[in-house]
Design an enzyme around this catalytic site. Structure first.
Site, PDB file in Angstrom:
ATOM      1  N   ASN A 197      -3.166   5.120 -12.344  1.00 45.45           N
ATOM      2  CA  ASN A 197      -3.914   5.107 -11.092  1.00 45.45           C
ATOM      3  C   ASN A 197      -5.399   5.200 -11.436  1.00 45.45           C
ATOM      4  OD1 ASN A 197      -4.664   5.401  -8.304  1.00 45.45           O
ATOM      5  ND2 ASN A 197      -2.697   6.404  -7.927  1.00 45.45           N
ATOM      6  N   SER A 198      -6.243   5.183 -10.436  1.00 41.62           N
ATOM      7  CA  SER A 198      -7.683   5.265 -10.705  1.00 41.62           C
ATOM      8  C   SER A 198      -8.001   6.583 -11.421  1.00 41.62           C
ATOM      9  CB  SER A 198      -8.468   5.161  -9.402  1.00 41.62           C
ATOM     10  OG  SER A 198      -8.038   6.145  -8.493  1.00 41.62           O
ATOM     11  N   LYS A 232       0.855  -1.184   0.000  1.00 44.13           N
ATOM     12  CA  LYS A 232       0.000   0.000   0.000  1.00 44.13           C
ATOM     13  C   LYS A 232       0.897   1.240   0.000  1.00 44.13           C
ATOM     14  CE  LYS A 232      -3.526   2.775   0.634  1.00 44.13           C
ATOM     15  NZ  LYS A 232      -4.431   3.069  -0.504  1.00 44.13           N
ATOM     16  N   GLY A 243     -11.410  -0.678 -12.421  1.00 42.55           N
ATOM     17  CA  GLY A 243     -12.127  -1.812 -12.997  1.00 42.55           C
ATOM     18  C   GLY A 243     -12.408  -1.666 -14.482  1.00 42.55           C
ATOM     19  N   CYS A 269      -2.521   9.957  -6.016  1.00 45.02           N
ATOM     20  CA  CYS A 269      -3.666   9.651  -5.148  1.00 45.02           C
ATOM     21  C   CYS A 269      -4.734  10.739  -5.314  1.00 45.02           C
ATOM     22  CB  CYS A 269      -3.259   9.553  -3.687  1.00 45.02           C
ATOM     23  SG  CYS A 269      -4.734   9.317  -2.649  1.00 45.02           S
ATOM     24  N   GLY A 325      -6.321  -4.498  -9.555  1.00 41.15           N
ATOM     25  CA  GLY A 325      -6.867  -3.824  -8.379  1.00 41.15           C
ATOM     26  C   GLY A 325      -8.263  -4.316  -8.056  1.00 41.15           C
ATOM     27  N   THR A 326      -9.264  -3.779  -8.759  1.00 38.51           N
ATOM     28  CA  THR A 326     -10.658  -4.110  -8.460  1.00 38.51           C
ATOM     29  C   THR A 326     -10.901  -5.615  -8.473  1.00 38.51           C
ATOM     30  OG1 THR A 326     -11.372  -2.000  -9.403  1.00 38.51           O
ATOM     31  CG2 THR A 326     -13.053  -3.699  -9.153  1.00 38.51           C
ATOM     32  N   LEU A 376      -5.741   6.812   1.782  1.00 40.73           N
ATOM     33  CA  LEU A 376      -4.407   6.378   2.207  1.00 40.73           C
ATOM     34  C   LEU A 376      -4.364   5.682   3.561  1.00 40.73           C
ATOM     35  CD1 LEU A 376      -2.064   9.267   0.975  1.00 40.73           C
ATOM     36  CD2 LEU A 376      -1.561   6.840   0.741  1.00 40.73           C
ATOM     37  N   GLY A 403      -8.480  -1.963 -15.470  1.00 41.53           N
ATOM     38  CA  GLY A 403      -9.475  -2.690 -16.253  1.00 41.53           C
ATOM     39  C   GLY A 403      -9.111  -4.110 -16.613  1.00 41.53           C
TER      40      GLY A 403
HETATM   41  O1  RRO Z   1      -5.862   5.423  -0.647  1.00 41.21           O
HETATM   42  C1  RRO Z   1      -6.509   5.877  -1.615  1.00 41.21           C
HETATM   43  O2  RRO Z   1      -7.565   6.507  -1.469  1.00 41.21           O
HETATM   44  C2  RRO Z   1      -6.032   5.724  -2.992  1.00 41.21           C
HETATM   45  C3  RRO Z   1      -4.724   5.960  -3.390  1.00 41.21           C
HETATM   46 BR1  RRO Z   1      -3.357   6.362  -2.197  1.00 41.21          BR
HETATM   47  C4  RRO Z   1      -4.389   5.893  -4.756  1.00 41.21           C
HETATM   48  O3  RRO Z   1      -3.249   6.112  -5.196  1.00 41.21           O
HETATM   49  N1  RRO Z   1      -5.367   5.585  -5.636  1.00 41.21           N
HETATM   50  C5  RRO Z   1      -6.650   5.342  -5.251  1.00 41.21           C
HETATM   51  O4  RRO Z   1      -7.509   5.068  -6.093  1.00 41.21           O
HETATM   52  N2  RRO Z   1      -6.954   5.408  -3.914  1.00 41.21           N
END
Ligand code: RRO
Length: 310
Positions: A192-193, A46, A220, A129, A270-271, A74, A249
């Site tokens: 990242n997302s 993480k 996703g 993030c 991830g998802t 985080l 995805g």
């Molecule tokens: O912890 C989060 O809310 C988070 C992080 Br650090 C990130 O890099 N990407 C995300 O989708 N959530």
């Protein structure tokens, strides 16, 4: 036929090209050990901050048929705990990637310095993030990104990668590519997302998650085209010289194959990992092996970047 799915990134060999995305099942020691025991090709931690954090108020993760939205904020054990765990995690015989975050620039440098001393195989600097109220994603500011990456590069000895947010315009890919080149970043984790999406539950007439009025990072299936576009854009800008870990995805083996075709050397999940657990690695390996065999490829590297343009 089972195919050897091992891969190499920045000189480090991974026994499988599938690994967890930072954030997915990798916060606690138990989760990290679970990745060690699984078929994951690496253990990614993480993203860590100086202090341990509980994260944002719940509900802060919501999965639905198209993907997921999260605003975890985080939650993590704090960098000292992860630094201490690294030597134990390395005993699982696969690379350990330390994901380094921070709430301000000096945090990144302090965390990277200490974590580097415990010799993770690679460090992934998270500049993306989307979920800390009042803190914009550093990766959307090229000057800020360059400053942070330069400083971290100066204090670590293991290969440094960067986890970037999705970009939606070639001008932004080009600008960040110049930063990455100047700093000497050794691998990219893309993406990242997709930050600050909004998922609505029409029955309840409500947002799906609590933090930030319901805004959060999308992941996703629905983000795959955005992820593929970013992998492809950076692959082309660097002509394959900087290895890429594709993220976004990947639900089945064909999704992973598409990331490889666009230029990824490995992929993170991830998802699907959160939804399915670590069994997902075995399934994805089998599915990707089947796709590669059917197409006559003998390794992930054999199809890397081979996407045809019309
Ligand atoms: O912890 C989060 O809310 C988070 C992080 Br650090 C990130 O890099 N990407 C995300 O989708 N959530």
């Amino acid at each position: 036929m089972a195919i050897d799915l091992s891969t190499t990134i920045a000189g480090v060999r991974f026994p499988s090209c599938f690994m967890n995305a930072a954030g997915a099942l990798c916060v606690t020691e138990e989760e990290l050990r679970g990745l060690g025991l699984s078929r994951a090709g690496a253990i990614v931690t993480k993203s860590m901050t100086i202090e341990p954090r509980f994260g944002n108020p719940e509900p802060r993760y919501y999965a639905f048929p198209g993907g997921s939205i999260n605003s975890m904020g985080l939650p993590n054990l704090g960098y000292a705990a992860y630094a201490k765990l690294i030597p134990t995690l390395k005993e699982f015989g696969k690379p350990v990637i330390a994901s380094v975050a921070g709430l301000c620039e000096p945090d990144f440098v302090k965390i990277a310095t200490v974590v580097n001393e415990r010799r993770p195989d690679l460090i992934e600097v998270n500049l993306s993030c989307p979920n800390i109220p009042g803190k914009p994603q550093i990766g959307y500011d090229a000057e800020d990104s360059e400053r942070v990456l330069d400083q971290v590069r100066g204090v670590i000895t293991v290969p440094m990668g960067v986890k970037l947010p999705p970009y939606f315009d070639p001008a932004h890919h080009e600008k960040m590519a110049r930063v990455i080149e100047r700093v000497g970043v050794e691998f990219l984790s893309l993406i990242n997302s997709v930050g600050n999406g909004l998922v609505v539950d029409p029955e309840r007439e409500s947002v799906a998650i609590k933090p930030k009025g319901g805004f959060g990072g999308l992941g996703g299936a629905m983000i795959k085209p955005v992820a593929l576009a970013n992998v492809r854009a950076f692959w082309k800008l660097f002509q394959g010289r900087i290895p890429i870990i594709g993220v976004g995805g990947i639900v089945n083996g064909t999704d992973a194959f598409e990331h490889l075709l666009c230029g990824a050397s490995a992929v993170q999940i991830g998802t699907v990992l959160v939804e399915e657990g670590t069994r997902a690695f075995e399934r994805l390996e089998q599915e990707l092996s089947a796709v590669l065999s059917r197409k006559g490829y003998t390794s992930p590297a054999a199809c890397r970047g081979k996407l045809k343009e019309l």
